[in-house]
Design a protein around this motif. Structure first.
Motif, PDB file in Angstrom:
ATOM      1  N   PHE A   1       0.794  -1.223   0.000  1.00  0.00           N
ATOM      2  CA  PHE A   1       0.000   0.000   0.000  1.00  0.00           C
ATOM      3  C   PHE A   1       0.832   1.281   0.000  1.00  0.00           C
ATOM      4  O   PHE A   1       0.348   2.340   0.369  1.00  0.00           O
ATOM      5  CB  PHE A   1      -0.992   0.022   1.180  1.00  0.00           C
ATOM      6  N   LYS A   2       2.089   1.222  -0.393  1.00  0.00           N
ATOM      7  CA  LYS A   2       2.937   2.419  -0.485  1.00  0.00           C
ATOM      8  C   LYS A   2       3.205   2.707  -1.954  1.00  0.00           C
ATOM      9  O   LYS A   2       4.053   2.080  -2.582  1.00  0.00           O
ATOM     10  CB  LYS A   2       4.276   2.212   0.237  1.00  0.00           C
ATOM     11  N   GLN A   3       2.475   3.639  -2.519  1.00  0.00           N
ATOM     12  CA  GLN A   3       2.677   4.006  -3.913  1.00  0.00           C
ATOM     13  C   GLN A   3       4.020   4.715  -4.080  1.00  0.00           C
ATOM     14  O   GLN A   3       4.425   5.509  -3.245  1.00  0.00           O
ATOM     15  CB  GLN A   3       1.549   4.935  -4.386  1.00  0.00           C
ATOM     16  N   GLY A   4       4.708   4.422  -5.160  1.00  0.00           N
ATOM     17  CA  GLY A   4       5.935   5.133  -5.486  1.00  0.00           C
ATOM     18  C   GLY A   4       7.182   4.619  -4.782  1.00  0.00           C
ATOM     19  O   GLY A   4       8.270   5.087  -5.052  1.00  0.00           O
ATOM     20  N   GLU A   5       7.058   3.684  -3.872  1.00  0.00           N
ATOM     21  CA  GLU A   5       8.219   3.143  -3.180  1.00  0.00           C
ATOM     22  C   GLU A   5       8.433   1.712  -3.645  1.00  0.00           C
ATOM     23  O   GLU A   5       8.218   0.760  -2.919  1.00  0.00           O
ATOM     24  CB  GLU A   5       8.029   3.192  -1.669  1.00  0.00           C
ATOM     25  N   CYS A   6       8.829   1.593  -4.904  1.00  0.00           N
ATOM     26  CA  CYS A   6       9.025   0.292  -5.518  1.00  0.00           C
ATOM     27  C   CYS A   6      10.473   0.191  -5.971  1.00  0.00           C
ATOM     28  O   CYS A   6      11.018   1.118  -6.563  1.00  0.00           O
ATOM     29  CB  CYS A   6       8.084   0.141  -6.705  1.00  0.00           C
TER      30      CYS A   6
END
Length: 128
Positions: free
Chosen positions: A92-97
């Motif tokens: 559920f953390k967008q942009g932390e990939c």
């Protein structure tokens, strides 16, 4: 860390010296713990447990998965541009990939192991 990831991104077979470098990055320098014949035995200590042989991170998908930061999800995909890709991220953390590409391009457990190693080490380098 950048040198370690660059070595992983080079198209090679599983590499025991690279496995040892990953173990050293994770757990610190191994300590001498005796001799076997003429050979000196080194041990990495982690959580009170000693290992005299580094896990086969670059060969075993199971061992590579132990590099994932706690609580992270992972997945694999395939593209014409990059070949096999692994990604790791917090749920559920967008942009932390964080991504890792297997340079060999084929979809085997060994290439998945290398791709997960790369992505997981990138996440750890970012403080995850």
């Amino acid at each position: 860390m950048d040198e370690l990831i660059a070595r992983l991104e080079a198209p090679t077979e599983p590499d025991r010296l690279l496995d040892e470098a990953i173990a050293t990055y994770l757990w610190g320098e191994p300590t001498p713990s005796g001799n076997v014949g003429e050979a000196r035995v080194l041990t990495w200590w982690h959580g009170g447990v000693g290992r005299s042989v580094a896990p086969r991170f670059t060969e075993s998908l199971d061992e590579a998965m132990t590099l994932l930061p706690k609580g992270f999800d992972y997945g694999f995909s395939y593209s014409r541009q990059h070949g096999l890709e692994a990604w790791v991220q917090r749920p559920f953390k967008q942009g932390e990939c964080f991504q890792g590409y297997a340079p060999e391009g084929d979809d085997t457990d060994r290439t998945r192991a290398k791709a997960i190693c790369i992505a997981a080490l990138r996440a750890r380098a970012a403080g995850c």
